[in-house]
Scaffold this active site. Structure first.
Site, PDB file in Angstrom:
ATOM      1  N   GLU A  82       0.841  -1.205   0.000  1.00  0.00           N
ATOM      2  CA  GLU A  82       0.000   0.000   0.000  1.00  0.00           C
ATOM      3  C   GLU A  82       0.877   1.256   0.000  1.00  0.00           C
ATOM      4  O   GLU A  82       0.579   2.225  -0.710  1.00  0.00           O
ATOM      5  CB  GLU A  82      -0.917   0.003   1.231  1.00  0.00           C
ATOM      6  N   CYS A 111      -0.140   1.583   7.309  1.00  0.00           N
ATOM      7  CA  CYS A 111      -0.655   1.776   5.956  1.00  0.00           C
ATOM      8  C   CYS A 111      -2.042   2.398   5.950  1.00  0.00           C
ATOM      9  O   CYS A 111      -2.331   3.265   5.120  1.00  0.00           O
ATOM     10  CB  CYS A 111      -0.670   0.459   5.191  1.00  0.00           C
TER      11      CYS A 111
END
Length: 159
Positions: A82, A111
């Site tokens: 991510e 993330c």
């Protein structure tokens, strides 16, 4: 010839799974896509930063210290999928505000904070990730989250 088209969520999740095959992590292969208006804006997979040796080419500190999955993220030399997808969009000057994230795994707490501040409005994931803080942050934020499952034919159904 059976030409069954996957729905959009399955299509993007299958691509995220292919992206995950580029991962150089010794513990978990993760792939992510950032999508807006049914167009892929950016991809990312987990692995060491550019110019550094791949995690598969050396020792993993997390393995050596027996760090459990979902804990002590700072001990990893790699970036998460991510993070790399967000960084690639920024590197190429692509706005991801109001986009959707497709990830093979539920984002970790680090993330998900980046995803929120990047303006991503919805997260689709295939497999879980053991990070209680991430789940608390997602719940508190009200961010839309959806698990996508894929059948053996590759045609998925959203749960």
């Amino acid at each position: 010839m059976n030409n069954t088209r996957p729905d959009w969520d399955s299509y993007f999740m299958e691509i995220a799974q292919i992206v995950s095959r580029r991962s150089t992590c010794r513990r978990r292969n993760v792939g992510a896509l950032i999508v807006k208006d049914k167009r892929i804006l950016s991809t990312g997979y987990n692995g060491a930063p550019m110019g550094l040796r791949h995690c598969t080419d050396g020792e993993c500190l997390r393995e050596r210290l027996n760090v459990l999955s979902g804990e002590r993220h700072e001990l990893c030399r790699g970036l998460h999928a991510e993070q790399n997808a967000i960084i690639q969009a920024a590197y190429h000057g692509v706005s991801i505000n109001a986009a959707h994230l497709y990830s093979t795994h539920l984002p970790c707490s680090i993330c998900i904070k980046m995803v929120m501040n990047a303006g991503i409005s919805k997260v689709y994931y295939f497999d879980g990730y053991p990070d209680e803080l991430a789940e608390e942050l997602m719940k508190e934020s009200g961010m839309a989250i959806e698990k996508v499952t894929l059948s053996s034919t590759g045609v998925g159904e959203a749960l």
